[in-house]
Design an enzyme around this catalytic site. Structure first.
Site, PDB file in Angstrom:
ATOM      1  N   ARG A   1       0.855  -1.177   0.000  1.00  0.00           N
ATOM      2  CA  ARG A   1       0.000   0.000   0.000  1.00  0.00           C
ATOM      3  C   ARG A   1       0.890   1.225   0.000  1.00  0.00           C
ATOM      4  O   ARG A   1       1.692   1.406   0.912  1.00  0.00           O
ATOM      5  CB  ARG A   1      -0.874  -0.052   1.259  1.00  0.00           C
ATOM      6  CG  ARG A   1      -2.007   0.905   1.248  1.00  0.00           C
ATOM      7  CD  ARG A   1      -2.901   0.653   2.437  1.00  0.00           C
ATOM      8  NE  ARG A   1      -2.301   1.120   3.680  1.00  0.00           N
ATOM      9  CZ  ARG A   1      -3.013   1.520   4.732  1.00  0.00           C
ATOM     10  NH1 ARG A   1      -4.328   1.480   4.686  1.00  0.00           N
ATOM     11  NH2 ARG A   1      -2.417   1.923   5.815  1.00  0.00           N
TER      12      ARG A   1
ATOM     13  N   THR B   1      -0.618   7.651  -1.007  1.00  0.00           N
ATOM     14  CA  THR B   1      -1.946   7.608  -1.651  1.00  0.00           C
ATOM     15  C   THR B   1      -2.845   6.539  -1.034  1.00  0.00           C
ATOM     16  O   THR B   1      -4.052   6.542  -1.262  1.00  0.00           O
ATOM     17  CB  THR B   1      -1.798   7.266  -3.143  1.00  0.00           C
ATOM     18  OG1 THR B   1      -1.250   5.931  -3.251  1.00  0.00           O
ATOM     19  CG2 THR B   1      -0.851   8.221  -3.858  1.00  0.00           C
TER      20      THR B   1
ATOM     21  N   ASP C   1       0.953  -2.178  12.421  1.00  0.00           N
ATOM     22  CA  ASP C   1       1.310  -2.649  11.077  1.00  0.00           C
ATOM     23  C   ASP C   1       1.587  -4.152  11.136  1.00  0.00           C
ATOM     24  O   ASP C   1       2.571  -4.594  11.743  1.00  0.00           O
ATOM     25  CB  ASP C   1       2.540  -1.891  10.565  1.00  0.00           C
ATOM     26  CG  ASP C   1       2.816  -2.201   9.107  1.00  0.00           C
ATOM     27  OD1 ASP C   1       2.811  -1.263   8.303  1.00  0.00           O
ATOM     28  OD2 ASP C   1       3.014  -3.390   8.768  1.00  0.00           O
TER      29      ASP C   1
ATOM     30  N   ASP D   1       5.006  -5.443   9.718  1.00  0.00           N
ATOM     31  CA  ASP D   1       6.131  -5.056  10.576  1.00  0.00           C
ATOM     32  C   ASP D   1       6.149  -5.884  11.857  1.00  0.00           C
ATOM     33  O   ASP D   1       7.213  -6.293  12.329  1.00  0.00           O
ATOM     34  CB  ASP D   1       6.060  -3.564  10.916  1.00  0.00           C
ATOM     35  CG  ASP D   1       6.461  -2.690   9.732  1.00  0.00           C
ATOM     36  OD1 ASP D   1       7.025  -3.229   8.765  1.00  0.00           O
ATOM     37  OD2 ASP D   1       6.202  -1.475   9.778  1.00  0.00           O
TER      38      ASP D   1
END
Ligand SMILES: O=P(O)(O)OC[C@H]1O[C@H](OP(=O)(O)OP(=O)(O)O)[C@H](O)[C@@H]1O
Ligand SMILES: O=c1cc[nH]c(=O)[nH]1
Ligand SMILES: [Mg+2]
Length: 209
Positions: free
Chosen positions: A104, A108, A200, A203
């Site tokens: 991603r 944006t 995340d 991560d």
């Protein structure tokens, strides 16, 4: 409209709490994601067709059921979807595994595809697309576009945590796809992260930042 199933099984909810906890380190996070994925697979496969075969027990011969050979395909969205794949394969070891690589764009929030490899017999196969996070929904919509473009007809979406925005976008774009979730959260924040979420997923699984 696709159906949305939220798994409220106490074991799934218990483990999800520790997955969310910021104090949970990489090793335990990975183990918990693996365990929840297996528990979710147990629920998702409830409707798999079976057929009767004869089996000889030490006592007698009996009719008994086996899975009737449906072709299944798991499609983790790289990277984070990989963290759920082995857990599901423990229950369905014969499933084939395809991969869709997407990230991603942080500015944006649009998905960028970098890899696609799917198993054969796409048209007859039942696919489960796997990603821990359904945030804006852009990555899931794009991964399913990619599968459909190659002929896939029967697709389910499985994720640990979803935001209402992602569920809505996926339902609009692919109303034929049912969505299976462990936790349906409140909203997205201004950076497109799920609130309260787990941070995340990639991560936390792989110890990157
Ligand atoms: O619903 P969306 O708004 O599209 O966001 C969700 C996506 O974001 C994360 O992947 P990320 O881009 O961080 O890639 P990674 O798995 O390689 O870390 C996550 O694993 C989903 O694929
Ligand atoms: O909350 C989020 C949103 C997108 N991707 C993640 O890993 N976490
Ligand atoms: Mg990530």
């Amino acid at each position: 409209m696709g159906k949305v199933y939220v798994f409220d099984h106490p074991l799934i909810q218990h483990k999800l709490t520790y997955i969310r906890d910021e104090k949970t380190g990489t090793k335990e996070f990975r183990e918990l994601v693996d365990e929840v994925a297996a528990l979710m697979a147990y629920e998702i496969t409830r409707e798999l067709p079976t057929e009767e075969v004869m089996v000889k027990t030490p006592v007698t011969e009996a009719k008994s059921k086996v899975l009737s050979g449906k072709k299944l395909g798991l499609v983790p969205i790289l990277r984070a979807g990989l963290g759920m794949t082995d857990g599901i394969l423990k229950l369905i070891p014969a499933a084939k595994v395809g991969h869709v690589g997407l990230y991603r764009d942080p500015e944006t929030l649009q998905p960028v595809e970098y890899y696609v490899k799917l198993p054969p017999d796409i048209e007859e196969r039942e696919f489960i697309v796997i990603d821990p996070m359904l945030a804006t929904g852009g990555s899931a919509v794009e991964a399913i576009n990619s599968l459909k473009k190659r002929g896939a007809k029967n697709i389910k979406m499985m994720c640990l945590i979803a935001a209402p925005e992602g569920v809505e976008l996926l339902n609009e774009a692919h109303p034929d796809v049912d969505i299976y979730i462990a936790g349906l959260d409140e909203k997205l924040n201004e950076k497109g992260y799920i609130v309260p979420g787990l941070g995340d997923a990639g991560d936390r699984l792989y110890g990157t930042k």
